[in-house]
Scaffold this active site. Structure first.
Site, PDB file in Angstrom:
ATOM      1  N   ASN A  39       0.664  -1.190   0.017  1.00  4.77           N
ATOM      2  CA  ASN A  39      -0.074  -0.021   0.011  1.00  4.77           C
ATOM      3  C   ASN A  39       1.085   1.286  -0.164  1.00  4.77           C
ATOM      4  OD1 ASN A  39       0.579  -0.914   2.804  1.00  4.77           O
ATOM      5  ND2 ASN A  39      -1.170   0.409   3.601  1.00  4.77           N
ATOM      6  N   GLU A  41       0.122   5.021   0.565  1.00  2.00           N
ATOM      7  CA  GLU A  41      -0.741   6.177   1.058  1.00  2.00           C
ATOM      8  C   GLU A  41      -0.552   7.738   0.716  1.00  2.00           C
ATOM      9  OE1 GLU A  41      -1.247   5.230   5.396  1.00  2.00           O
ATOM     10  OE2 GLU A  41      -2.369   3.727   4.914  1.00  2.00           O
ATOM     11  N   CYS A  50      -3.952   0.627  -2.609  1.00  2.00           N
ATOM     12  CA  CYS A  50      -3.864  -0.593  -1.767  1.00  2.00           C
ATOM     13  C   CYS A  50      -2.847  -1.682  -2.242  1.00  2.00           C
ATOM     14  CB  CYS A  50      -5.062  -1.578  -1.812  1.00  2.00           C
ATOM     15  SG  CYS A  50      -6.659  -0.889  -0.736  1.00  2.00           S
ATOM     16  N   GLU A  52      -2.840  -4.594  -3.073  1.00  2.00           N
ATOM     17  CA  GLU A  52      -3.559  -5.660  -4.293  1.00  2.00           C
ATOM     18  C   GLU A  52      -3.266  -4.782  -5.586  1.00  2.00           C
ATOM     19  OE1 GLU A  52      -4.680  -4.962  -1.402  1.00  2.00           O
ATOM     20  OE2 GLU A  52      -6.074  -6.397  -0.653  1.00  2.00           O
ATOM     21  N   CYS A  83     -10.287  -5.324   0.852  1.00  4.28           N
ATOM     22  CA  CYS A  83     -11.402  -4.308   0.711  1.00  4.28           C
ATOM     23  C   CYS A  83     -12.089  -4.706  -0.536  1.00  4.28           C
ATOM     24  CB  CYS A  83     -10.970  -2.607   0.764  1.00  4.28           C
ATOM     25  SG  CYS A  83     -10.304  -2.197  -1.034  1.00  4.28           S
ATOM     26  N   CYS A  86     -10.698  -3.742  -3.913  1.00  2.00           N
ATOM     27  CA  CYS A  86      -9.748  -4.669  -4.173  1.00  2.00           C
ATOM     28  C   CYS A  86     -10.253  -6.116  -4.811  1.00  2.00           C
ATOM     29  CB  CYS A  86      -8.501  -4.953  -3.258  1.00  2.00           C
ATOM     30  SG  CYS A  86      -7.642  -3.530  -2.927  1.00  2.00           S
TER      31      CYS A  86
END
Ligand code: THU
Length: 130
Positions: A39, A41, A50, A52, A83, A86
């Site tokens: 990830n 940010e 993310c 993924e 999530c 994802c």
């Protein structure tokens, strides 16, 4: 290195100064090659990405588009659960039977098929023919 060990390794590189929740993902494509993501940010929070998504982008950039297996790792007592966004991103490149391994730092805790994680997913089948 196993898929889990590779996801654990890239997790260390996650950029997560805002949530402090580092996530690593390693996916194997049908060719056998492994792609990674973590990830990333951003101070503008919604711009973060993310793990993924990073692994998928890396696979696509190498000209592949079919996942055979993926492992996602985070430091949580319960296994991380991808999530919703994802799940949809993964479903684009996974057959329903593809295993998705969910791990914490100690190892894989659960494995689910893509179909279990996102049943009845939206797909190109729902789009009108052009
Ligand atoms: N995160 C992922 O990388 N993958 C998921 O499936 C769930 C959440 C990241 C996004 C954010 O950087 C941090 O975990 C906390 O939500």
């Amino acid at each position: 290195m196993t898929l889990f060990e590779q996801a654990l390794r890239v997790r260390e590189h996650a950029y997560a100064p805002y949530s402090s929740f580092k996530v690593g993902a390693a996916l194997r494509s049908v060719s056998g090659k492994v792609y990674f993501g973590c990830n990333v940010e951003n101070s503008a929070y919604p711009e973060g990405t993310c793990a993924e998504a990073g692994a998928i982008a890396s696979m696509i950039a190498e000209g592949e588009n079919e996942i055979s297996e993926i492992c996602i790792v985070a430091d949580s007592p319960n296994p991380i659960s991808p999530c919703g966004g994802c799940r949809q991103k993964l479903a684009e490149f996974c057959q329903p039977s593809v295993p998705v391994h969910l791990a914490n730092l100690d190892g894989i805790l659960e494995s689910h098929t893509m179909a279990e994680l996102l049943p009845n997913s939206f797909s190109s089948d729902h789009l009108p023919n052009e």
